[in-house]
Design an enzyme around this catalytic site. Structure first.
Site, PDB file in Angstrom:
ATOM      1  N   LYS A  15     -32.263  50.613 -73.094  1.00 26.75           N
ATOM      2  CA  LYS A  15     -32.729  50.327 -71.733  1.00 26.75           C
ATOM      3  C   LYS A  15     -34.246  50.451 -71.687  1.00 26.75           C
ATOM      4  O   LYS A  15     -34.883  51.086 -72.530  1.00 26.75           O
ATOM      5  CB  LYS A  15     -32.091  51.265 -70.708  1.00 26.75           C
ATOM      6  CG  LYS A  15     -32.355  52.763 -70.912  1.00 26.75           C
ATOM      7  CD  LYS A  15     -33.679  53.274 -70.362  1.00 26.75           C
ATOM      8  CE  LYS A  15     -33.864  54.758 -70.584  1.00 26.75           C
ATOM      9  NZ  LYS A  15     -35.253  55.216 -70.333  1.00 26.75           N
ATOM     10  N   ASP A 145     -29.209  60.074 -68.363  1.00 28.16           N
ATOM     11  CA  ASP A 145     -29.189  58.622 -68.531  1.00 28.16           C
ATOM     12  C   ASP A 145     -27.798  58.083 -68.823  1.00 28.16           C
ATOM     13  O   ASP A 145     -27.571  56.865 -68.734  1.00 28.16           O
ATOM     14  CB  ASP A 145     -30.116  58.200 -69.677  1.00 28.16           C
ATOM     15  CG  ASP A 145     -31.586  58.352 -69.342  1.00 28.16           C
ATOM     16  OD1 ASP A 145     -31.907  58.622 -68.173  1.00 28.16           O
ATOM     17  OD2 ASP A 145     -32.415  58.204 -70.260  1.00 28.16           O
TER      18      ASP A 145
END
Length: 304
Positions: A15, A145
């Site tokens: 990401k 996350d």
């Protein structure tokens, strides 16, 4: 119970953070954030091999993660968490193999994505024994996350990582650069100069600009940043020099946005086409100010 061996496999995407603000800190020490997370087409490959075990849950590992103590390997912790929470019989031998392509200590979320992928593979294989909230809670317990990677689509992320609102983000191209330096995440979060009182980004205001790409980049450049970048620049002056060289090179090729991802050390530049990103990769590789590292051309994944 079947005696056959079952093999599961899936990609685990990295990401980037198009912006990352820290708006506060809880009494327990966790930081409150607001960020726009985007999964990208730079992926690890996660494989799970399941076979019966007469001695209860047995976790074995192959590849680079096998060198880690099991208690700090997020993929192994994800396996134990799943069986503990799901109520599934734990008489399984679980062989984990992760083929790493995502650089580590880069702010790209590789370890978190690997753990989320393990949870998703086991959840589907065992017939979805956990509801969505239970799965999200398991993910959050592994790391801030990890919940994002359960769906792997662009999202506005708040809280300590558990408040996730999907967004539409153009599937634009990226040049991602991981310089030789790695960033110590814990040291960055604990630094006294880290800004922890950013003004909250109103989701509706941000969302109103997302449909027009030019407005999106103008808004991001004018009203957002990565709050951790200033700390990284202070701790690693040579990283600051490399970011400046990388940014200048990519903006010359036409990038509307160059940022550090997460807590670093990776940085990225956004481009409208694969050709432009490839051209920037060639230019960065030839730029003496950009030290030899890892350069990846990939795309924002607009859906999971």
């Amino acid at each position: 119970m079947t005696t056959a061996t079952t093999r599961l496999r899936a990609s685990a995407p990295a990401k980037i953070n198009l912006f990352l603000h820290i708006t506060g800190r809880r009494a327990d020490g966790y930081h409150l954030l607001e960020s726009l997370f985007c999964p990208i087409g730079l992926c690890d490959e996660v494989e799970i091999e399941l076979s019966p075990s007469p001695d209860g849950l047995l976790i074995e590992r192959e590849g680079p993660l096998a060198a880690l103590p099991e208690h700090i390997d997020l993929t192994a912790r994800a396996v134990r968490s799943f069986f503990a929470a799901s109520g599934e019989p734990s008489n399984w031998r679980v062989m984990l193999k992760v083929t790493k392509r995502i650089p580590e200590q880069a702010g790209l979320g590789g370890g978190s994505s690997d753990a989320a992928t393990v949870l998703k593979l086991l959840q589907v294989h065992f017939g979805n024994p956990l509801n969505d909230q239970m799965l999200a809670d398991l993910a959050l317990a592994l790391g801030a996350d990890v919940p994002f990677f359960l769906n792997s689509m662009p999202a506005f992320v708040e809280g300590i990582g558990e408040e996730i609102t999907p967004l539409q983000v153009p599937a634009l191209w990226l040049l991602v650069y991981k310089p030789p330096q790695s960033c110590p995440t814990a040291k960055i979060f604990s630094d006294s100069e880290l800004t922890r009182n950013a003004t909250s980004v109103k989701m509706a205001v941000f969302d109103s600009r997302r449909s027009v790409e030019g407005e999106l980049w103008n808004w991001l450049n004018s009203h957002s940043r990565n709050a951790m970048q200033a700390v990284v620049e202070k701790l690693l002056p040579e990283w600051k020099q490399q970011f400046a060289a990388f940014s200048q090179t990519c903006r010359t090729v036409g990038s509307p946005l160059v940022r550090m991802s997460g807590s670093g050390s990776a940085m990225f530049a956004v481009f409208e086409s694969q050709d432009s990103a490839t051209l920037a990769k060639q230019a960065a590789a030839a730029q003496t100010g950009v030290l030899p590292g890892q350069l990846f051309v990939c795309q924002i994944m607009s859906s999971g």
